[in-house]
Design an enzyme around this catalytic site. Structure first.
Site, PDB file in Angstrom:
ATOM      1  N   GLU A   1      22.963 -14.082 -25.063  1.00  0.00           N
ATOM      2  CA  GLU A   1      21.757 -14.500 -25.719  1.00  0.00           C
ATOM      3  C   GLU A   1      21.039 -14.477 -24.713  1.00  0.00           C
ATOM      4  OE1 GLU A   1      24.421 -14.659 -28.207  1.00  0.00           O
ATOM      5  OE2 GLU A   1      22.639 -14.781 -29.126  1.00  0.00           O
TER       6      GLU A   1
ATOM      7  N   ARG B   1      14.098  12.109 -13.812  1.00  0.00           N
ATOM      8  CA  ARG B   1      13.422  13.537 -14.054  1.00  0.00           C
ATOM      9  C   ARG B   1      12.242  13.666 -13.177  1.00  0.00           C
ATOM     10  NH1 ARG B   1      14.432  16.040 -18.640  1.00  0.00           N
ATOM     11  NH2 ARG B   1      12.373  16.855 -18.697  1.00  0.00           N
TER      12      ARG B   1
ATOM     13  N   ASP C   1       6.521  17.927 -19.648  1.00  0.00           N
ATOM     14  CA  ASP C   1       7.152  17.374 -20.535  1.00  0.00           C
ATOM     15  C   ASP C   1       6.191  16.744 -21.757  1.00  0.00           C
ATOM     16  OD1 ASP C   1       9.641  17.478 -19.716  1.00  0.00           O
ATOM     17  OD2 ASP C   1      10.091  15.374 -19.232  1.00  0.00           O
TER      18      ASP C   1
ATOM     19  N   PRO D   1      15.106  -7.728 -24.137  1.00  0.00           N
ATOM     20  CA  PRO D   1      13.969  -7.178 -25.403  1.00  0.00           C
ATOM     21  C   PRO D   1      12.784  -8.372 -25.308  1.00  0.00           C
ATOM     22  CG  PRO D   1      16.081  -8.637 -26.241  1.00  0.00           C
ATOM     23  CD  PRO D   1      16.335  -8.259 -24.613  1.00  0.00           C
TER      24      PRO D   1
END
Ligand code: 6GU
Length: 230
Positions: A116, A154, A169, A89
């Site tokens: 963590e 893709r 797209d 993150p």
């Protein structure tokens, strides 16, 4: 294109790898996904891969030794060594321009963390490209790694049936326009009818209607977005 996924939970990927577009791409040898269990590089009877943080605090930290040795061993399994991506993150946010950058690589090594996070020396030693899929916390990098694979394949030539699809797209190219509304049969459901213009068969009118739809959706979505997303 080859992906190597380094994880404590390789079984999470089972269903994903055996379904739909990705399964077909693997079968046709356009994409290769190799799973590696970080625990296989752990030492000792207990095969320990995580430990309590120095300085105290909650949770467990993934240990530097098995992670670094796993990455190095996997990189040495094939050529080229590939670009190392750490799913965290704290990373740079994945968006379509990052996806287009990643799809130019012949090989990606995706390092998934749990608990963590990793001992900081993993980053110091391996200098991975840290990537996050959004501003929320997941229980681990596995789902994020699937998101990266899904978006990147893709763009691998031959993976999509229609070669033009990835370019068309939403978000691809400079336009970043959202796609128009789509309909299929039946022509009416619970009083909701398919717009008349799509049934008429006038291709100019259909193209104009779709362009207008795309513009409206894009405008509406921009109104909803925070400034940093624009
Ligand atoms: Cl890549 N990992 C985790 N644990 N949480 C996330 C993420 C990644 N991206 C967004 N949240």
């Amino acid at each position: 294109m080859r992906f190597d996924v380094l994880t404590l939970f390789p079984q999470i990927f089972g269903g994903y790898l055996t379904q739909s577009l990705l399964a077909k791409a693997i079968e046709r040898h356009l994409v290769d996904v190799q799973l590696h269990d970080i625990r296989d590089w752990a030492k000792g009877k207990h095969k320990k891969v995580d430990d309590r943080p120095f300085g105290g605090g909650p949770g467990m930290v993934m240990m530097v030794e098995p992670v670094v040795e796993c990455v190095e061993a996997v990189q040495a399994m094939a050529q080229p060594p590939g670009r190392l991506i750490q799913l965290t993150p704290q990373g740079r946010r994945l968006d379509q321009s990052v996806v287009e950058e990643l799809c130019r690589e012949a090989r990606l090594i995706l390092l998934c963390g749990r608990y963590e996070g990793f001992d900081e020396r993993v980053s110091e030693i391996l200098k991975p490209d840290a990537i996050s899929i959004g501003d929320y916390v997941l229980n681990g990098g596995e789902v994020a790694a699937m998101v990266v694979i899904d978006a990147v394949i893709r763009h691998v030539p031959g993976v999509l049936g229609d070669e033009e699809s990835a370019k068309q797209d939403s978000f691809s190219g400079d336009e970043r326009q959202l796609e128009w509304a789509q309909y299929t049969r039946p022509r009416e459901f619970r009083g909701h009818a398919v717009p008349e213009v799509l049934i008429g068969g006038n291709h100019e009118q259909i193209a104009a209607w779709r362009a207008e739809q795309g513009r409206k959706r894009t405008e509406k979505r921009k109104g909803e977005m925070k400034n940093d997303e624009l």
